[in-house]
Design a protein around this motif. Structure first.
Motif, short mmCIF file in Angstrom:
data_model
loop_
_atom_site.label_atom_id
_atom_site.label_comp_id
_atom_site.label_asym_id
_atom_site.label_seq_id
_atom_site.Cartn_x
_atom_site.Cartn_y
_atom_site.Cartn_z
N VAL A 78 41.47 46.19 87.99
CA VAL A 78 40.07 45.88 88.32
C VAL A 78 39.12 46.79 87.54
CG1 VAL A 78 40.63 44.96 90.59
CG2 VAL A 78 40.10 47.39 90.38
N ASP A 79 39.62 47.38 86.44
CA ASP A 79 38.79 48.16 85.51
C ASP A 79 38.17 49.39 86.14
OD1 ASP A 79 39.33 46.58 83.33
OD2 ASP A 79 37.60 45.27 83.62
N THR A 80 38.95 50.13 86.91
CA THR A 80 38.48 51.42 87.42
C THR A 80 38.32 52.38 86.25
OG1 THR A 80 39.63 51.06 89.51
CG2 THR A 80 39.00 53.32 88.99
N GLY A 81 37.21 53.14 86.23
CA GLY A 81 36.93 54.04 85.13
C GLY A 81 37.61 55.39 85.27
N LEU A 82 37.36 56.26 84.30
CA LEU A 82 37.90 57.62 84.35
C LEU A 82 37.27 58.40 85.49
CD1 LEU A 82 37.84 58.47 80.53
CD2 LEU A 82 39.81 57.78 81.89
N GLU A 83 37.98 59.40 85.98
CA GLU A 83 37.46 60.22 87.07
C GLU A 83 36.28 61.05 86.60
OE1 GLU A 83 41.14 62.09 85.22
OE2 GLU A 83 40.56 60.12 86.00
N ALA A 84 35.51 61.58 87.57
CA ALA A 84 34.25 62.27 87.27
C ALA A 84 34.42 63.43 86.30
CB ALA A 84 33.59 62.74 88.56
N SER A 85 35.47 64.23 86.49
CA SER A 85 35.67 65.39 85.62
C SER A 85 35.93 64.96 84.18
CB SER A 85 36.85 66.24 86.14
OG SER A 85 38.05 65.47 86.15
N LEU A 98 34.85 62.12 82.86
CA LEU A 98 33.60 61.58 82.34
C LEU A 98 32.70 62.69 81.81
CD1 LEU A 98 32.61 58.81 84.92
CD2 LEU A 98 33.35 58.50 82.55
N LYS A 99 32.73 63.84 82.48
CA LYS A 99 31.93 64.98 81.99
C LYS A 99 32.44 65.43 80.62
CE LYS A 99 30.24 69.58 83.20
NZ LYS A 99 30.43 70.08 81.83
N ASP A 100 33.76 65.45 80.44
CA ASP A 100 34.32 65.81 79.14
C ASP A 100 33.88 64.81 78.07
OD1 ASP A 100 35.65 67.93 80.31
OD2 ASP A 100 37.52 66.82 80.60
N VAL A 101 33.86 63.54 78.42
CA VAL A 101 33.43 62.50 77.48
C VAL A 101 31.96 62.71 77.10
CG1 VAL A 101 32.99 60.03 77.18
CG2 VAL A 101 35.10 60.80 78.27
N THR A 102 31.11 62.97 78.11
CA THR A 102 29.68 63.18 77.87
C THR A 102 29.45 64.39 76.98
OG1 THR A 102 29.11 62.18 80.01
CG2 THR A 102 27.45 63.59 78.97
N ASP A 103 30.13 65.49 77.29
CA ASP A 103 29.96 66.72 76.49
C ASP A 103 30.40 66.50 75.06
OD1 ASP A 103 29.04 67.97 78.75
OD2 ASP A 103 30.93 68.98 79.23
N ILE A 137 39.46 63.42 73.37
CA ILE A 137 39.82 62.86 74.67
C ILE A 137 41.09 62.05 74.46
CG2 ILE A 137 39.04 61.53 76.66
CD1 ILE A 137 37.31 63.98 76.07
N ALA A 138 42.22 62.63 74.84
CA ALA A 138 43.53 62.10 74.45
C ALA A 138 43.74 60.63 74.82
CB ALA A 138 44.64 62.96 75.07
N GLU A 139 43.31 60.23 76.04
CA GLU A 139 43.62 58.88 76.49
C GLU A 139 42.72 57.80 75.90
OE1 GLU A 139 41.62 60.87 80.12
OE2 GLU A 139 42.57 61.45 78.24
N ILE A 140 41.61 58.19 75.29
CA ILE A 140 40.68 57.20 74.74
C ILE A 140 41.16 56.73 73.36
CG2 ILE A 140 38.36 56.87 73.80
CD1 ILE A 140 37.23 58.41 76.06
N THR A 141 41.36 55.41 73.25
CA THR A 141 41.82 54.83 71.99
C THR A 141 40.86 53.78 71.44
OG1 THR A 141 43.11 53.18 73.23
CG2 THR A 141 44.25 55.20 72.58
N ASP A 142 39.86 53.38 72.25
CA ASP A 142 38.92 52.36 71.79
C ASP A 142 37.51 52.77 72.23
OD1 ASP A 142 38.41 49.53 70.72
OD2 ASP A 142 37.52 49.42 72.72
N VAL A 143 36.56 52.77 71.28
CA VAL A 143 35.19 53.23 71.56
C VAL A 143 34.18 52.25 70.97
CG1 VAL A 143 33.51 55.10 71.29
CG2 VAL A 143 35.95 55.64 71.49
N THR A 144 33.21 51.87 71.77
CA THR A 144 32.09 51.05 71.29
C THR A 144 30.81 51.85 71.48
OG1 THR A 144 33.20 49.00 71.93
CG2 THR A 144 30.82 48.89 71.55
N VAL A 145 30.07 52.07 70.38
CA VAL A 145 28.85 52.89 70.42
C VAL A 145 27.64 52.02 70.10
CG1 VAL A 145 27.68 54.93 69.51
CG2 VAL A 145 30.18 54.91 69.67
N HIS A 146 26.65 52.04 70.99
CA HIS A 146 25.38 51.34 70.75
C HIS A 146 24.34 52.40 70.38
CE1 HIS A 146 26.84 47.65 72.91
NE2 HIS A 146 27.60 48.56 73.50
#
Length: 384
Positions: free
Chosen positions: A213-220, A222-227, A282-291
């Protein structure tokens, strides 16, 4: 791309090795436990043998799912086949749940019929002890590969091995207690095995469902992704960050706010850097779309649809037709900001010197000529 291909090969090899190794071990154990359970009169050991047989089926399921998940993206599956792992994990959870209900039901019936209780022999005790050692080794072996290639499917299968090891411990205690004169302990041990299997089934099924059901990454995380994104030069801020998991991997979709007056090519380069840095850090991220956004489109109100370039050029050509300087323009750049179109007009410096134009006066003249055109904002002039 080479790194991604290498990772996929590693995942395929890990799935194949652990599935084949586990299947061989589970086949031998299931046959041994069921045969010795029958001959040694232990219902708990027979139940444990059936559990090992379910492990054998799960290893085959892992092998098939891992083969499909390793395939490259195609027309029908543009995002790849990683969710084959997720579906297999969910199926594995249902399989375990069915095994748990079957074992628990049979053991409960025997528990309330004392004449049906079995009297285990020493051989059942020895086999249950052997099972504990083998299944615990399989757990750590499979878990090592799961951590190495970051596969939820392998982690699930490792815990399947651990559940069998724990159930064998319960069987060992039940058989030992029954041999010591407590005949009901063998049936109780079988029921406890069923409860443990059901618990593992619930956990695996819940995790797989969350992923489907497309649950996202946990909050911690997501902070790493944002930083990581904000560490890229040229990124002012981000918004509308979305992530989702897929077969032990994750994808990210983000809007990045940059200087509204950078060129298209510079904005593109910023997006490329964001994508590469996310995949690297971010080791688990393999696909990124940037707007790339010139303004925060999450908070800026959506105004009327503005004319695109061809129509906008026609409007300013008509409005400026009576201004001689405007006819010598070399380039016009439009900036769609704040619900208006700002205009940058580039004029040759030679024409300015030859005609003695007043830069400020010319800008005001161009601006006033567009006063009736509500779609346009301010006008700026550049000479070169």
């Amino acid at each position: 791309m080479a790194k991604e291909n290498r990772t996929q090969i590693d995942r395929t090899q890990a799935v194949t090795r652990t599935a084949v190794g586990g299947a061989i071990a589970n086949l031998l154990l299931s046959v041994l436990k069921v045969v010795v359970g029958q001959l040694g009169h232990s219902q708990a050991l027979i139940a444990d043998g059936i559990h090992s047989l379910s492990d054998l089926l799960s290893d085959l399921l892992v092998l098939i799912a891992g083969h499909h998940a390793s395939q490259e993206a195609d027309r029908d599956h543009p995002y790849g086949h990683a969710r084959y792992e997720t579906v297999a994990t969910l199926a594995l959870g249902f399989l375990l749940l069915g095994v748990a209900i079957s074992i628990g039901w049979d053991a409960a019936e025997r528990l309330f019929q004392p004449d049906e209780l079995l009297r285990p022999e020493l051989s059942a005790l020895v086999v249950s002890l052997l099972s504990i050692g083998v299944k615990e080794w399989l757990y750590w072996w499979t878990l090592g590969y799961a951590k190495q290639v970051k596969s939820d499917l392998l982690r699930a299968n490792a815990w399947h091995h651990r559940s069998d090891a724990i159930s064998s411990i319960v069987v060992f205690i039940g058989v030992l207690g029954t041999m010591a004169g407590l005949p009901y302990l063998d049936a109780i041990a079988a029921i406890l095995v069923a409860v443990m299997i059901a618990k593992i089934a619930w956990e695996l099924g819940w995790e797989a469902t969350n992923e489907l059901v497309d649950t996202g990454l946990e909050a911690s995380r997501l902070k790493d992704v944002t930083d990581t994104i904000c560490s890229v030069g040229g990124v002012r801020s981000i918004h509308m960050l979305r992530t989702r998991r897929s077969g032990g991997q994750a994808s990210a979709d983000v809007h990045v706010l940059v200087d509204p007056y950078v060129s298209v090519s510079e904005g593109h380069m910023i997006s490329v850097l964001v994508e590469r840095r996310l995949k690297r850090q971010i080791a688990e991220i393999t696909d990124v779309t940037v707007h790339i956004d010139p303004e925060d489109d999450e908070t800026v109100p959506v105004g009327p649809l503005l004319p695109l370039r061809a129509e906008a050029l026609a409007i300013i050509a008509s409005a400026w037709s009576a201004i001689p300087a405007a006819c010598e323009r070399e380039r016009v750049v439009f900036h769609y900001l704040g619900g208006k179109i700002d205009i940058d007009v580039y004029l040759p410096i030679s024409a300015c010197l030859r005609n003695g134009w007043d830069p400020s006066g010319l800008r005001d003249e161009l601006q006033n000529a567009l006063a009736q055109e509500t779609a346009f904002g301010r006008v700026r002039i550049y000479y070169g």
